[in-house]
Design a protein around this motif. Structure first.
Motif, PDB file in Angstrom:
ATOM      1  N   ALA A 150      10.226  -8.048 -13.891  1.00 36.64           N
ATOM      2  CA  ALA A 150       9.347  -9.169 -13.567  1.00 36.64           C
ATOM      3  C   ALA A 150       8.182  -8.681 -12.724  1.00 36.64           C
ATOM      4  O   ALA A 150       8.369  -7.950 -11.752  1.00 36.64           O
ATOM      5  CB  ALA A 150      10.114 -10.247 -12.816  1.00 36.64           C
ATOM      6  N   GLY A 151       6.960  -9.029 -13.104  1.00 36.25           N
ATOM      7  CA  GLY A 151       5.773  -8.624 -12.370  1.00 36.25           C
ATOM      8  C   GLY A 151       5.203  -7.288 -12.792  1.00 36.25           C
ATOM      9  O   GLY A 151       4.182  -6.859 -12.281  1.00 36.25           O
ATOM     10  N   SER A 152       5.888  -6.584 -13.697  1.00 46.70           N
ATOM     11  CA  SER A 152       5.382  -5.330 -14.286  1.00 46.70           C
ATOM     12  C   SER A 152       5.358  -4.133 -13.339  1.00 46.70           C
ATOM     13  O   SER A 152       4.463  -3.296 -13.402  1.00 46.70           O
ATOM     14  CB  SER A 152       3.981  -5.531 -14.881  1.00 46.70           C
ATOM     15  OG  SER A 152       3.991  -6.528 -15.856  1.00 46.70           O
ATOM     16  N   PHE A 153       6.331  -4.038 -12.434  1.00 48.62           N
ATOM     17  CA  PHE A 153       6.412  -2.860 -11.574  1.00 48.62           C
ATOM     18  C   PHE A 153       7.850  -2.656 -11.103  1.00 48.62           C
ATOM     19  O   PHE A 153       8.676  -3.553 -11.163  1.00 48.62           O
ATOM     20  CB  PHE A 153       5.488  -2.987 -10.358  1.00 48.62           C
ATOM     21  CG  PHE A 153       5.897  -4.071  -9.407  1.00 48.62           C
ATOM     22  CD1 PHE A 153       6.870  -3.840  -8.442  1.00 48.62           C
ATOM     23  CD2 PHE A 153       5.328  -5.325  -9.490  1.00 48.62           C
ATOM     24  CE1 PHE A 153       7.265  -4.853  -7.577  1.00 48.62           C
ATOM     25  CE2 PHE A 153       5.706  -6.341  -8.623  1.00 48.62           C
ATOM     26  CZ  PHE A 153       6.684  -6.090  -7.663  1.00 48.62           C
ATOM     27  N   LYS A 154       8.110  -1.439 -10.610  1.00 51.34           N
ATOM     28  CA  LYS A 154       9.382  -1.092  -9.985  1.00 51.34           C
ATOM     29  C   LYS A 154       9.083  -0.668  -8.550  1.00 51.34           C
ATOM     30  O   LYS A 154       8.571   0.416  -8.309  1.00 51.34           O
ATOM     31  CB  LYS A 154      10.064   0.055 -10.737  1.00 51.34           C
ATOM     32  CG  LYS A 154      10.469  -0.284 -12.144  1.00 51.34           C
ATOM     33  CD  LYS A 154      11.114   0.920 -12.812  1.00 51.34           C
ATOM     34  CE  LYS A 154      11.408   0.612 -14.277  1.00 51.34           C
ATOM     35  NZ  LYS A 154      11.989   1.783 -14.960  1.00 51.34           N
ATOM     36  N   SER A 155       9.411  -1.527  -7.610  1.00 50.72           N
ATOM     37  CA  SER A 155       9.117  -1.219  -6.208  1.00 50.72           C
ATOM     38  C   SER A 155       9.918  -0.032  -5.707  1.00 50.72           C
ATOM     39  O   SER A 155       9.496   0.662  -4.783  1.00 50.72           O
ATOM     40  CB  SER A 155       9.395  -2.434  -5.322  1.00 50.72           C
ATOM     41  OG  SER A 155      10.774  -2.755  -5.347  1.00 50.72           O
ATOM     42  N   GLU A 156      11.070   0.230  -6.313  1.00 49.32           N
ATOM     43  CA  GLU A 156      11.898   1.349  -5.889  1.00 49.32           C
ATOM     44  C   GLU A 156      11.407   2.674  -6.469  1.00 49.32           C
ATOM     45  O   GLU A 156      11.951   3.734  -6.183  1.00 49.32           O
ATOM     46  CB  GLU A 156      13.369   1.123  -6.266  1.00 49.32           C
ATOM     47  CG  GLU A 156      13.651   1.097  -7.751  1.00 49.32           C
ATOM     48  CD  GLU A 156      13.396  -0.239  -8.448  1.00 49.32           C
ATOM     49  OE1 GLU A 156      14.004  -0.463  -9.500  1.00 49.32           O
ATOM     50  OE2 GLU A 156      12.590  -1.055  -7.953  1.00 49.32           O
ATOM     51  N   GLY A 157      10.362   2.606  -7.282  1.00 44.56           N
ATOM     52  CA  GLY A 157       9.764   3.801  -7.880  1.00 44.56           C
ATOM     53  C   GLY A 157       8.299   3.913  -7.508  1.00 44.56           C
ATOM     54  O   GLY A 157       7.876   3.561  -6.401  1.00 44.56           O
ATOM     55  N   LEU A 158       7.504   4.359  -8.459  1.00 49.20           N
ATOM     56  CA  LEU A 158       6.075   4.571  -8.240  1.00 49.20           C
ATOM     57  C   LEU A 158       5.319   3.265  -8.007  1.00 49.20           C
ATOM     58  O   LEU A 158       4.213   3.274  -7.460  1.00 49.20           O
ATOM     59  CB  LEU A 158       5.479   5.327  -9.439  1.00 49.20           C
ATOM     60  CG  LEU A 158       4.011   5.715  -9.346  1.00 49.20           C
ATOM     61  CD1 LEU A 158       3.756   6.619  -8.137  1.00 49.20           C
ATOM     62  CD2 LEU A 158       3.567   6.389 -10.634  1.00 49.20           C
ATOM     63  N   GLY A 159       5.917   2.151  -8.351  1.00 48.79           N
ATOM     64  CA  GLY A 159       5.281   0.853  -8.127  1.00 48.79           C
ATOM     65  C   GLY A 159       4.849   0.632  -6.691  1.00 48.79           C
ATOM     66  O   GLY A 159       3.919  -0.125  -6.419  1.00 48.79           O
ATOM     67  N   ILE A 160       5.495   1.322  -5.763  1.00 50.05           N
ATOM     68  CA  ILE A 160       5.144   1.189  -4.357  1.00 50.05           C
ATOM     69  C   ILE A 160       3.673   1.550  -4.115  1.00 50.05           C
ATOM     70  O   ILE A 160       3.034   1.052  -3.190  1.00 50.05           O
ATOM     71  CB  ILE A 160       6.095   2.048  -3.478  1.00 50.05           C
ATOM     72  CG1 ILE A 160       6.110   1.561  -2.033  1.00 50.05           C
ATOM     73  CG2 ILE A 160       5.780   3.520  -3.566  1.00 50.05           C
ATOM     74  CD1 ILE A 160       6.911   0.318  -1.816  1.00 50.05           C
ATOM     75  N   ALA A 161       3.096   2.377  -4.980  1.00 50.14           N
ATOM     76  CA  ALA A 161       1.695   2.784  -4.844  1.00 50.14           C
ATOM     77  C   ALA A 161       0.727   1.646  -5.173  1.00 50.14           C
ATOM     78  O   ALA A 161      -0.470   1.757  -4.896  1.00 50.14           O
ATOM     79  CB  ALA A 161       1.409   3.986  -5.745  1.00 50.14           C
ATOM     80  N   LEU A 162       1.223   0.563  -5.742  1.00 46.89           N
ATOM     81  CA  LEU A 162       0.383  -0.576  -6.102  1.00 46.89           C
ATOM     82  C   LEU A 162       0.181  -1.548  -4.940  1.00 46.89           C
ATOM     83  O   LEU A 162      -0.648  -2.443  -5.026  1.00 46.89           O
ATOM     84  CB  LEU A 162       1.008  -1.341  -7.274  1.00 46.89           C
ATOM     85  CG  LEU A 162       1.338  -0.560  -8.542  1.00 46.89           C
ATOM     86  CD1 LEU A 162       2.096  -1.435  -9.525  1.00 46.89           C
ATOM     87  CD2 LEU A 162       0.074   0.009  -9.163  1.00 46.89           C
TER      88      LEU A 162
END
Length: 196
Positions: A150-162
């Motif tokens: 949901a939301g098109s990212f993985k906060s536990e991965g590289l999504g944190i860079a967003l």
């Protein structure tokens, strides 16, 4: 009296990995639930209803268990951002979220199937996005491919860079299972992760 068996009413690999952190033995089961939103249903009511519906659906085959149900939506303004499923939808979601705040609502239910007693709650978590260029969005999507999130990212991965910043009481809620809120519910049912 022995504590009940624990069942996670989900086939989500993300929720399974989160629950494994507690070190309690558990099984998983796929809930057969219609997840469509009711007309004019607020996101908080939707995730609370679905978390309990998932737990109750699994209880049919696990009548002696303690069952955990969870559901999550990402909200931007009045719209719900679902799992994108493909790159084009993920690009549109991240472009829309750029420079803005997306609120994740995570519903949690712990159902004691032996008694039919359910405890439900909703845990909010806010994600403040950086301003994202199309090139950054494409670069991120190519590397992580978060089309089932949901939301098109993985906060536990590289999504944190967003992100510019995160705001909430339970960071695991963002991944889909609020462990900080779950632990007291398990303890009250006789399952203590610390064994005290």
């Amino acid at each position: 009296m022995n504590p009940p068996a624990l069942v996670l009413a989900s086939t989500s690999p993300y929720r399974r990995v989160l629950l494994e952190r507690l070190g309690l033995p558990f099984a998983t089961a796929a809930p057969d639930v219609d997840e469509r939103r009711h007309p004019d249903e607020p996101p908080e009511r939707l995730v609370r209803r679905l978390a309990e519906a998932k737990a109750r659906a699994v209880a049919v085959n696990h009548p002696e268990a303690l069952i955990i149900g969870s559901d999550q939506v990402a909200c931007l303004d009045d719209a719900i951002l679902g799992k994108p499923g493909d790159q084009a939808t993920a690009i549109a979601q991240l472009e829309r979220a750029s420079g803005r705040c997306v609120v994740f609502q995570t519903g949690l239910c712990v159902l004691d199937a032996r008694r039919g007693q359910a405890h439900t709650l909703v845990e909010p978590f806010r994600v403040h996005f950086r301003t994202l260029t199309r090139a950054r969005i494409l670069g991120y999507l190519e590397r992580e491919r978060p089309y089932d999130c949901a939301g098109s990212f993985k906060s536990e991965g590289l999504g944190i860079a967003l992100f510019e910043r995160l705001e909430g009481d339970d960071p695991t809620a963002l991944i889909g299972l609020p462990l900080i809120r779950l632990i007291p519910l398990l303890e009250s049912s006789g399952l203590d992760p610390l064994g005290a």
